[in-house]
Design a protein around this motif. Structure first.
Motif, PDB file in Angstrom:
ATOM      1  N   GLN A 188       0.839  -1.215   0.067  1.00 25.99           N
ATOM      2  CA  GLN A 188       0.027  -0.063  -0.006  1.00 25.99           C
ATOM      3  C   GLN A 188       1.039   1.009  -0.018  1.00 25.99           C
ATOM      4  O   GLN A 188       0.605   2.222  -0.453  1.00 25.99           O
ATOM      5  CB  GLN A 188      -0.761  -0.030   1.402  1.00 25.99           C
ATOM      6  N   ARG A 189       1.805   1.086   0.772  1.00 27.48           N
ATOM      7  CA  ARG A 189       2.879   2.248   0.747  1.00 27.48           C
ATOM      8  C   ARG A 189       3.493   2.536  -0.675  1.00 27.48           C
ATOM      9  O   ARG A 189       3.458   3.791  -1.063  1.00 27.48           O
ATOM     10  CB  ARG A 189       3.861   1.866   1.718  1.00 27.48           C
ATOM     11  N   SER A 190       3.923   1.289  -1.274  1.00 24.89           N
ATOM     12  CA  SER A 190       4.419   1.845  -2.789  1.00 24.89           C
ATOM     13  C   SER A 190       3.428   2.228  -3.412  1.00 24.89           C
ATOM     14  O   SER A 190       3.518   3.440  -4.363  1.00 24.89           O
ATOM     15  CB  SER A 190       4.888   0.306  -3.117  1.00 24.89           C
ATOM     16  N   LEU A 191       2.083   1.726  -3.569  1.00 30.65           N
ATOM     17  CA  LEU A 191       0.960   2.210  -4.136  1.00 30.65           C
ATOM     18  C   LEU A 191       0.707   3.566  -4.105  1.00 30.65           C
ATOM     19  O   LEU A 191       0.295   4.436  -4.969  1.00 30.65           O
ATOM     20  CB  LEU A 191      -0.190   1.400  -4.212  1.00 30.65           C
ATOM     21  N   ASN A 192       0.855   3.939  -2.814  1.00 31.38           N
ATOM     22  CA  ASN A 192       0.515   5.509  -2.463  1.00 31.38           C
ATOM     23  C   ASN A 192       1.475   6.264  -3.036  1.00 31.38           C
ATOM     24  O   ASN A 192       1.323   7.602  -3.372  1.00 31.38           O
ATOM     25  CB  ASN A 192       0.584   5.451  -0.811  1.00 31.38           C
ATOM     26  N   LYS A 193       2.674   6.009  -3.135  1.00 31.38           N
ATOM     27  CA  LYS A 193       3.785   6.688  -3.747  1.00 31.38           C
ATOM     28  C   LYS A 193       3.592   6.876  -5.357  1.00 31.38           C
ATOM     29  O   LYS A 193       3.660   7.772  -5.663  1.00 31.38           O
ATOM     30  CB  LYS A 193       5.142   6.235  -3.545  1.00 31.38           C
ATOM     31  N   ILE A 194       3.042   5.920  -5.717  1.00 28.69           N
ATOM     32  CA  ILE A 194       2.765   5.842  -7.499  1.00 28.69           C
ATOM     33  C   ILE A 194       1.656   6.934  -7.340  1.00 28.69           C
ATOM     34  O   ILE A 194       1.511   7.851  -8.204  1.00 28.69           O
ATOM     35  CB  ILE A 194       2.472   4.607  -7.655  1.00 28.69           C
ATOM     36  N   ILE A 195       0.445   6.846  -6.545  1.00 32.74           N
ATOM     37  CA  ILE A 195      -0.472   7.543  -6.937  1.00 32.74           C
ATOM     38  C   ILE A 195      -0.199   9.246  -6.522  1.00 32.74           C
ATOM     39  O   ILE A 195      -0.753   9.975  -7.335  1.00 32.74           O
ATOM     40  CB  ILE A 195      -1.823   7.195  -5.556  1.00 32.74           C
TER      41      ILE A 195
END
Length: 597
Positions: free
Chosen positions: A48-55
């Motif tokens: 989720q943390r990585s996806l949040n960075k992408i977002i």
RNA sequence: CGGGGAGUGGCUCAGCCUGGUAGAGCACCUGGUUCGGGACCAGGGGGUCGGAGGUUCGAAUCCUCUCUCCCCGACCA
């Protein structure tokens, strides 16, 4: 600051047997995700943390050209009815009923909803252009979810929609997206290519996909290393070498030849001593025509004729005849639409409709047969072929169209380019295309132009698969021990590994370093677990964090190791230099990926 | 949907063919020794063998049905 000892990062020594592709294995092993059902995944802390960075990157860039909305994920039937997609979407749409029995669906895309807003609110050309976007969960009942997060039934998409007064405006909105997408994928460290694509069921004209080459991908991309031409093979074209025609026999008109047991192309070529390129192959399909409002869907016979050495490109064929679906003909249908047995089907003497998908047979002939002569074709009679067949003279067709697949090694279609095409697998991370008037028209969106005349806004639609960015990044950067992400999308930029927490010096050095790095604006994870050094190194290599600082024995003399995961390189750095060293590393590497892209 | 494969502790798998009291490694808990590349010793916890039905004195094992997951073909971010 995050301490590993307090986090839930369930790393796995072995990957579950289900996982096949690298990104799937590593997402599982690194504790990024856990599977809940087919194509349905829980995203854990690191994921989720990585996806949040992408977002974060996507949002920052999209905000330069568009306004962020947030639309519902659960949608009423009406807008879909209006666009014709309630039935058009078929089984890919998750459908449900509320307590009153009213139909609802889970959003798989939001053209209808955005268009409904435009219709209800936009009145004047002065309000255009508009570009609206959202980052939101999509639900699609995929026939076959697979490869971890690559193809799933619930995923996150950035989708945007543009409304313009005219085609020039749409071109501009399209180009804005093209530029922003390139920035987004570059910042995410992806090595991508933009390719021409088929517009598919969504309707529309220009269509461009952003692809990342990987064997895990599901698309095939044809590209020319020389001029940069690149297209999805669904759409790709090529130039063909001229074929040396066979010498005619007799008076040069079609001649019936007894060819027992020659049902396959190879048999025919051997019998006549010709190249398969001089044989005409027939592939028979049933094509689904979507009924307009109030009409039923219907199936129609289609015969595709092309060179014996070519393959039918079903996407192109569907586009040529305007079919929503295609399947090969079954036994009885063959008899209904065609005269001969399979293996001996040919175009000569075949009755066909003047327009595609009528009551009779639709005959589609591939462009590569145009102008050819002295060809061999099935005679529509068991064990017989015709030779000296010339398209146009000996048979006609409903449509002449490009319906073949290009092959690796064929000549690049670009004028003046002498390159040959290469074909590679890739995963689609983004797609931009010009929708045209399909939704604005069907849903009745209108604005007044400067002359007070009512006009229909022209639309574009643009998507980015958030999870696919993560997946593609892992696919392009992994080894046997794990993977590494660009700092921009990694859950943490740097992990400080205290090799032995029982040693107070190491512990304190680690704490201090982690605090300093964090103060310098870096995302730091302190591995303070009471584990053996080996375990921590293995975990660090696995979970995708691009930089690691080993705080070990040398810490007593003020030195630690800085390890760059991508290069598996390690340098000794004085403790007081670590922050500047790591910061410059991060900056250098970010520049490198930008250049590669 | 069509074709192929698999469901046995958290993970990887053995056992099934040829029915006879459920196993290994890893992980987990306790104690001790270790401590820079997934340690060692000792002790311990945990599995209605996907589910239902059947055959049998007896079923993880044989039969039938069913559910789930994975892989290969038609869709898409």
């Amino acid at each position: 600051m995050h301490r590993w000892s307090k986090l839930f990062v369930p790393t796995l020594r072995e990957a579950p047997a289900d996982a096949e592709v690298a990104s799937h294995k590593f997402l599982l092993r690194a504790g990024y995700i856990r599977q809940l059902g087919a194509g349905i995944y829980n995203y854990l802390f690191l994921g989720q943390r990585s996806l949040n960075k992408i977002i974060g990157i996507v949002r920052e860039e999209m905000d330069q050209i568009a306004q962020e909305f947030y639309l519902p994920g659960i949608l009423p039937r009406e807008p879909w009815e209006q666009s014709g997609r309630w039935t058009g979407m078929g089984d890919n749409m998750f459908r449900l009923k509320d307590r009153k029995g009213a139909d609802l669906c889970l959003g798989m895309t939001h053209e209808e909803i955005m268009t409904a807003i435009a219709r209800n609110e936009l009145r004047s050309y002065k309000q255009l252009p508009q570009i609206w976007y959202q980052i939101q969960t999509k639900y699609r009942d995929e026939p076959r979810p697979k490869s971890g997060l690559l193809r799933v039934r619930q995923f996150t998409m950035k989708d945007s929609y543009s409304f313009d007064i005219d085609k020039a405006g749409l071109d501009k909105s399209f180009d804005l997206h093209d530029a922003v997408y390139r920035r987004i994928f570059t910042r995410c460290g992806l090595k991508f290519v933009a390719v021409e694509a088929d517009s598919g069921a969504m309707g529309g004209s220009q269509s461009q996909e952003f692809m990342v080459y990987t064997d895990a991908g599901e698309d095939l991309i044809a590209s020319c290393p020389k001029c940069g031409y690149a297209a999805n093979t669904e759409k790709a074209i090529s130039r063909l070498e001229p074929v040396t025609e066979m010498e005619p026999t007799g008076d040069g008109t079609p001649e019936l030849v007894h060819t027992p047991g020659c049902a396959a192309i190879a048999d025919v070529a051997a019998f006549f001593q010709i190249s398969p390129a001089s044989d005409i192959k027939c592939v028979a399909y049933m094509a689904l025509k979507r009924g307009a409002a109030g009409e039923k869907d219907s199936w129609h016979g289609v015969a595709a004729f092309l060179r014996g050495d070519h393959q039918v490109n079903e996407t192109k064929l569907m586009g040529a005849v305007g079919a929503a679906e295609l399947r090969t003909m079954q036994g009885e249908e063959l008899a209904q639409y065609l005269d001969g047995p399979a293996g001996y089907l040919g175009p000569v003497g075949l009755k066909h409709d003047a327009k595609p998908l009528g009551d009779g047979l639709t005959v589609v002939v591939d462009l590569s047969l145009q102008g050819r002569r002295n060809l061999v074709a099935g005679a529509n009679k068991a064990d017989y072929h015709l030779r000296n067949v010339a398209p146009g003279r000996d048979f006609t067709w409903t449509l002449l169209a490009d319906i073949r697949c290009v092959n690796e090694g064929e000549a690049c279609p670009t004028d003046g380019c002498a390159g040959t095409l290469v074909v590679g697998k890739a995963v689609e991370v983004g797609h931009i295309f010009k929708l045209g008037y399909k939704y604005s028209e069907s849903m009745g969106a209108r604005v007044l132009d400067p002359n007070g005349k009512e006009v229909t806004p022209i639309m574009g639609s643009y998507g980015i698969g958030i999870e696919r960015i993560l997946t593609a990044a892992i696919e392009q950067s992994n080894d046997t021990n794990g993977f590494w992400l660009p700092a921009s999308i990694a859950p943490f930029t740097v992990v400080v590994t205290v090799t032995n927490v029982a040693d107070a010096t190491l512990r304190e050095t680690g704490e201090k370093l982690a605090a300093e790095l964090e103060a310098a604006g870096l995302d730091v994870l302190l591995d303070d677990r009471d584990e053996r050094a080996g375990v921590k190194f293995k975990d660090a290599d696995l979970v995708g964090i691009p930089y690691r600082i080993n705080v070990g024995k040398k810490a007593a003399s003020g030195v630690v190791e800085v390890v760059t995961r991508s290069r598996a390189s390690s340098v000794d750095v004085a403790v007081h230099d670590v922050v500047t060293h790591v910061k410059s590393r991060v900056e250098e590497d970010a520049l490198l990926t930008a250049v590669d892209a």
